[in-house]
Design a protein around this motif. Structure first.
Motif, PDB file in Angstrom:
ATOM      1  N   LEU A  37      39.763   0.459 -20.579  1.00  0.00           N
ATOM      2  CA  LEU A  37      39.884  -0.758 -21.380  1.00  0.00           C
ATOM      3  C   LEU A  37      38.658  -0.883 -22.265  1.00  0.00           C
ATOM      4  O   LEU A  37      37.604  -0.272 -22.010  1.00  0.00           O
ATOM      5  N   ASP A  38      38.791  -1.700 -23.275  1.00  0.00           N
ATOM      6  CA  ASP A  38      37.631  -1.960 -24.108  1.00  0.00           C
ATOM      7  C   ASP A  38      36.809  -3.104 -23.510  1.00  0.00           C
ATOM      8  O   ASP A  38      37.098  -3.612 -22.429  1.00  0.00           O
ATOM      9  N   ALA A  39      35.756  -3.512 -24.155  1.00  0.00           N
ATOM     10  CA  ALA A  39      34.914  -4.675 -23.821  1.00  0.00           C
ATOM     11  C   ALA A  39      34.012  -4.447 -22.613  1.00  0.00           C
ATOM     12  O   ALA A  39      33.427  -5.400 -22.094  1.00  0.00           O
ATOM     13  N   TYR A  40      33.879  -3.206 -22.128  1.00  0.00           N
ATOM     14  CA  TYR A  40      32.850  -2.924 -21.126  1.00  0.00           C
ATOM     15  C   TYR A  40      31.546  -2.618 -21.854  1.00  0.00           C
ATOM     16  O   TYR A  40      31.542  -1.900 -22.864  1.00  0.00           O
ATOM     17  N   GLY A  41      30.446  -3.157 -21.330  1.00  0.00           N
ATOM     18  CA  GLY A  41      29.156  -2.900 -21.940  1.00  0.00           C
ATOM     19  C   GLY A  41      28.314  -1.970 -21.079  1.00  0.00           C
ATOM     20  O   GLY A  41      27.991  -2.312 -19.940  1.00  0.00           O
ATOM     21  N   LEU A  42      27.986  -0.791 -21.591  1.00  0.00           N
ATOM     22  CA  LEU A  42      27.183   0.155 -20.826  1.00  0.00           C
ATOM     23  C   LEU A  42      25.710  -0.196 -20.965  1.00  0.00           C
ATOM     24  O   LEU A  42      25.217  -0.470 -22.061  1.00  0.00           O
ATOM     25  N   SER A  43      25.015  -0.202 -19.823  1.00  0.00           N
ATOM     26  CA  SER A  43      23.574  -0.424 -19.807  1.00  0.00           C
ATOM     27  C   SER A  43      22.893   0.865 -19.374  1.00  0.00           C
ATOM     28  O   SER A  43      23.547   1.875 -19.112  1.00  0.00           O
TER      29      SER A  43
ATOM     30  N   ALA B  83      26.720   6.807 -14.811  1.00  0.00           N
ATOM     31  CA  ALA B  83      27.096   8.219 -14.866  1.00  0.00           C
ATOM     32  C   ALA B  83      28.584   8.413 -14.748  1.00  0.00           C
ATOM     33  O   ALA B  83      29.128   9.433 -15.187  1.00  0.00           O
ATOM     34  N   ALA B  84      29.272   7.437 -14.118  1.00  0.00           N
ATOM     35  CA  ALA B  84      30.721   7.559 -13.913  1.00  0.00           C
ATOM     36  C   ALA B  84      31.526   7.080 -15.102  1.00  0.00           C
ATOM     37  O   ALA B  84      32.764   7.187 -15.091  1.00  0.00           O
ATOM     38  N   ALA B  85      30.890   6.558 -16.136  1.00  0.00           N
ATOM     39  CA  ALA B  85      31.622   6.034 -17.294  1.00  0.00           C
ATOM     40  C   ALA B  85      32.346   7.153 -18.034  1.00  0.00           C
ATOM     41  O   ALA B  85      31.799   8.236 -18.260  1.00  0.00           O
ATOM     42  N   ILE B  86      33.599   6.930 -18.411  1.00  0.00           N
ATOM     43  CA  ILE B  86      34.433   7.888 -19.122  1.00  0.00           C
ATOM     44  C   ILE B  86      34.809   7.272 -20.465  1.00  0.00           C
ATOM     45  O   ILE B  86      35.432   6.200 -20.513  1.00  0.00           O
ATOM     46  N   ARG B  87      34.428   7.948 -21.563  1.00  0.00           N
ATOM     47  CA  ARG B  87      34.793   7.431 -22.887  1.00  0.00           C
ATOM     48  C   ARG B  87      36.222   7.888 -23.205  1.00  0.00           C
ATOM     49  O   ARG B  87      36.489   9.071 -23.385  1.00  0.00           O
ATOM     50  N   TRP B  88      37.134   6.947 -23.242  1.00  0.00           N
ATOM     51  CA  TRP B  88      38.516   7.267 -23.546  1.00  0.00           C
ATOM     52  C   TRP B  88      38.776   7.285 -25.048  1.00  0.00           C
ATOM     53  O   TRP B  88      39.606   8.038 -25.539  1.00  0.00           O
ATOM     54  N   SER B  89      38.083   6.418 -25.723  1.00  0.00           N
ATOM     55  CA  SER B  89      38.251   6.370 -27.178  1.00  0.00           C
ATOM     56  C   SER B  89      36.980   5.786 -27.758  1.00  0.00           C
ATOM     57  O   SER B  89      35.990   5.578 -27.052  1.00  0.00           O
ATOM     58  N   ALA B  90      37.034   5.492 -29.036  1.00  0.00           N
ATOM     59  CA  ALA B  90      35.846   4.935 -29.681  1.00  0.00           C
ATOM     60  C   ALA B  90      35.488   3.583 -29.099  1.00  0.00           C
ATOM     61  O   ALA B  90      34.322   3.172 -29.118  1.00  0.00           O
ATOM     62  N   THR B  91      36.432   2.856 -28.497  1.00  0.00           N
ATOM     63  CA  THR B  91      36.155   1.510 -27.984  1.00  0.00           C
ATOM     64  C   THR B  91      36.451   1.352 -26.497  1.00  0.00           C
ATOM     65  O   THR B  91      36.078   0.347 -25.896  1.00  0.00           O
ATOM     66  N   GLU B  92      37.131   2.317 -25.884  1.00  0.00           N
ATOM     67  CA  GLU B  92      37.591   2.164 -24.505  1.00  0.00           C
ATOM     68  C   GLU B  92      36.760   3.017 -23.557  1.00  0.00           C
ATOM     69  O   GLU B  92      36.376   4.130 -23.876  1.00  0.00           O
ATOM     70  N   TYR B  93      36.551   2.442 -22.351  1.00  0.00           N
ATOM     71  CA  TYR B  93      35.877   3.181 -21.279  1.00  0.00           C
ATOM     72  C   TYR B  93      36.709   3.079 -20.003  1.00  0.00           C
ATOM     73  O   TYR B  93      37.315   2.044 -19.695  1.00  0.00           O
ATOM     74  N   GLY B  94      36.711   4.180 -19.261  1.00  0.00           N
ATOM     75  CA  GLY B  94      37.188   4.181 -17.885  1.00  0.00           C
ATOM     76  C   GLY B  94      36.055   4.617 -16.978  1.00  0.00           C
ATOM     77  O   GLY B  94      34.958   4.932 -17.439  1.00  0.00           O
TER      78      GLY B  94
END
Length: 758
Positions: free
Chosen positions: A534-540, A497-508
């Motif tokens: 940053l990119d490369a985080y995988g959301l489950s 729930a805390a994931a923030i989409r910064w861009s098409a590939t990046e999450y904070g």
């Protein structure tokens, strides 16, 4: 050959210690005939011997029919029959031989008299006179023999023989009274050799202690009994220096202290209690009890040892109750239930005791029996009092040999509605994964684990019949500092729930800094290493998967607070810490970070201190205290992917409640951990023709195409509509549209922009 015996200066007595083999023993004094010598073995006359050398001046020897046992005291002495069997005739021939024989006999007899007198009581040669003759038999019967003021022999009544006490104010007492001051088991014939049945003597001694109200002492030794023993409540107490070995019938209590009547034993002392069963009980009968203590109040009780019973020791409140006693506990070994705190009636409570120590153990004899075993049980008969309250245990140790076994080995069992039980500094070795089992209405129990081979994942087993919960387990083993960090600084209860989409590939992530194991450009400041995304985080579905090169952490102000505790819900995470000085510059040298349960080392690539092992329950490394050096002003405390990818579902950071350091996120110059970006910009709009619009582009660091934008202006005009959208990364285009028919000119003001990320 000499014509007569020569009587030399030789004592008419000799003693030997037998060796178990020798049958012949020499006597160095002369005898006249074989009947003149006496043999005693350990003081007992014995006539089974042959005499050699009678009539010889140098003595001779005797020969026994069999060798006395080794260590036997062999005594040989001359014992003449004092009589005159010869007579000199008037005017007869006086032969020298006859005269010499007579004189030799007299000399030998005088030697015997001298030997006997040497062992007798007698006056000193310097004393003259005085009365030393014994009174007549009738006068001395049942009286004490002593000396009067003149030092002469006298008799006294039994009560007149007083002993003075060698202290000021001491009261003279009779010997009889002094001897009766304390009863001992040996006064009644107890042997204590481990073989003799000492039950009659011990029970007689206990009955006498009860009748006289005195303290009974059972001395050193092993006292074997074939029947149960009972010490009445009226006895002042019991002190044991030895042990009782119970060899009596099964299904009985070996030693019962206290009565079942209405009397209660108050302020008694029972010390050094040791009761052992001669054969291991099979644990089938709860009537098989080592020590039963009934209806005691305010007593001091020391149980040093109780072994091999179904129930080692039971305290019982039945007719009246048990309360306010102090127990000192020793070894409780190979009992199914070590200590049973029990009630027998509705009016017989069992409350408010203090227990110190106690080693509750199972040995190889019973280790693999498929039977549940417990250290301490709180129990009651059907219909009896069940509100067992306030029992305090200090430092008990449990080694119940049940870890990973198909049976339970649990330190505490509560089958009643017990309240306020506190057990401190518990040691658990090879027990089940539960410190207690509650089957009834127990509540408000506190179990503090100082050490446990099971680690810190310990719990209370609430069975299907349990009606209350709320008791507490406090495990200090490998986690004391972590558990004491009770002020929560920051919490991310759901990473997904805390994931923030910064861009098409990046999450904070809200409140967290994104970390990289290989930061670009060799940054050396906190802002350069704490990324908002940053990119490369995988959301489950439940969290975020840390893949290669990624981490997450809380940024904390550590200028005052030095210790932190990170709690996570993650699969085998790895703890990392980055350190910065007061200027937020990276620190890379020194012993800046220490952990409570594992070592830590600096990793030059990612520029952080990295724990030596994953945080796991099995490795006792999950609950770590992080200690920062005094030179560390700011730090990032978090997790990183080191060996394999893993999922993180929740993260929480805590510290000592004496401090409340700031957690840094969403700050100017540190735009991380927030979904919203707020910017204000001064603006003077031009005149806007009717139906026309004007635009201006505002720099908003972190804004990404697709973010939601809200725009406000400090000068209000209802005809002007403000619109905003991210025109390109880090910029927002603001549009002012005049929907009226005429031209409008707004005064200078401030544009306020809020960029909201998904």
């Amino acid at each position: 050959m000499a014509e007569h015996i020569r009587i030399g200066d030789v004592a008419p007595r000799v003693q030997y210690a037998a060796d178990g083999v020798q049958t012949a023993f020499t006597y160095p004094f002369p005898i006249f005939e074989a009947g003149d010598i006496e043999l005693r073995l350990d003081g007992v006359p014995n006539g089974n011997f042959t005499v050699l050398g009678a009539g010889q001046s140098e003595g001779g020897s005797i020969v026994l029919g069999s060798a006395p046992a080794a260590g036997t005291l062999v005594t040989l002495r001359r014992r003449l029959t004092v009589e005159r069997i010869t007579d000199f005739q008037s005017n007869g021939v006086l032969r020298a031989r006859t005269l010499n024989d007579e004189l030799d006999f007299q000399t030998a007899a005088l030697q015997e008299v001298q030997d006997d007198i040497g062992n007798a009581l007698r006056l000193d040669p310097a004393e003259v006179g005085g009365r030393v003759t014994l009174p007549l038999r009738a006068a001395r019967a049942n009286r004490l023999l002593g000396f009067d003021g003149s030092g002469d022999v006298a008799v006294f009544d039994r009560g007149d023989g007083l002993l003075g006490v060698a202290y000021p104010g001491g009261v003279p007492r009779t010997v009889e009274d002094k001897m009766a001051e304390r009863l001992t088991a040996r006064d009644f014939g107890a042997v204590g050799d481990g073989a003799t049945d000492d039950w009659p003597a011990l029970q007689a001694a206990m009955n006498a202690a009860g009748a006289s109200g005195k303290l009974l002492e059972i001395g050193e030794g092993t006292f074997r009994v074939t029947q149960p023993l009972g010490l009445p409540t009226a006895a002042a107490g019991l002190v044991m220096l030895g042990s009782i070995l119970y060899a009596g019938p099964d299904g009985r209590a070996a030693l019962i202290i206290g009565d079942g009547g209405t009397s209660r034993g108050r302020q008694k002392v029972y010390m050094g209690l040791r009761v052992l069963r001669n054969a291991q009980a099979d644990w089938s009968s709860e009537a098989d009890i080592g020590i039963l203590l009934r209806n005691l109040d305010g007593c001091r009780i020391e149980i040093l040892q109780v072994e091999k019973f179904t129930i080692g020791a039971r305290t019982l409140g039945d007719a009246t109750g048990m309360q306010e006693c102090t127990f000192f506990l020793g070894r409780f070994v190979d009992n199914r239930i070590g200590l049973d705190i029990h009630t027998g009636t509705a009016s017989g409570w069992n409350n408010s005791h203090r227990y110190y120590g106690g080693q509750f153990a199972v040995t190889s004899t019973t280790r693999d029996w498929v039977i549940d075993r417990f250290g301490v049980r709180l129990s009651a008969e059907a219909g009896a009092y069940v509100a067992h309250n306030r029992h305090i245990f200090d430092g008990p140790s449990f080694s119940l040999q049940a870890r990973d076994k198909p049976f339970a080995g649990i330190p505490f069992l509560s089958d009643v509605t017990s309240r306020g039980l506190i057990a401190r500094d518990i040691r658990m070795e090879a027990c089940s994964a539960y410190v207690a089992r509650h089957t009834g209405g127990a509540q408000d129990h506190l179990y503090e684990i100082a050490w446990a081979s099971q680690g810190y994942l310990l719990d209370i087993d609430y069975t299907a019949t349990a009606t209350r919960v709320g008791s507490v387990v406090r495990s200090l083993h490998q986690a004391g500092g972590h558990r004491e960090a009770v002020r929560e600084l920051a919490s991310v209860p759901s990473l997904r729930a805390a994931a923030i989409r910064w861009s098409a590939t990046e999450y904070g992530f809200e409140k967290l800094a994104c970390l990289s194991t290989s930061p670009a450009g060799s940054p050396t400041t906190l802002a350069g290493l704490a990324y908002p995304a940053l990119d490369a985080y995988g959301l489950s579905d439940r969290g975020v998967v840390l893949t290669g090169g990624r981490g997450l952490g809380f940024v904390v102000d550590a200028r005052n607070c030095r210790e932190f505790a990170l709690a996570v819900d993650a699969d085998s995470p790895r703890l990392v810490v980055q350190c910065f000085d007061a200027g937020m510059n990276l620190l890379t040298s020194g012993n800046l970070v220490r952990l409570s349960g594992q070592s830590v080392a600096y990793a030059a690539g990612p520029r952080w201190w990295q724990a030596s092992a994953d945080m796991t329950d099995a490795g006792l490394t999950r609950l770590q205290t992080v200690r920062l050096d005094a030179g560390v002003a700011y730090a990032i405390i978090g997790l990183a992917r080191i060996d394999t990818d893993y999922e993180v579902r929740a993260m929480r950071l805590a510290c000592d409640p004496a401090f409340s350091p700031a957690v840094l996120y969403g700050l100017p110059g540190l735009p991380l951990g927030r979904r919203e970006i707020v910017v204000e910009s001064a603006y003077t709009p031009p005149a806007i023709a009717g139906g026309a619009n004007v635009q201006t582009e505002i720099a908003v660091t972190g804004a990404r195409v697709g973010d939601f934008v809200q725009v406000g202006y400090s000068q209000n005009n209802s005809a002007i509509v403000l619109l905003g959208q991210v025109s390109r990364n880090n910029y927002v285009m603001v549009t002012l549209w005049n929907r009226a028919g005429g031209s409008i000119t707004l005064d200078a003001g401030t544009l306020r922009l809020r960029v909201q990320k998904a």
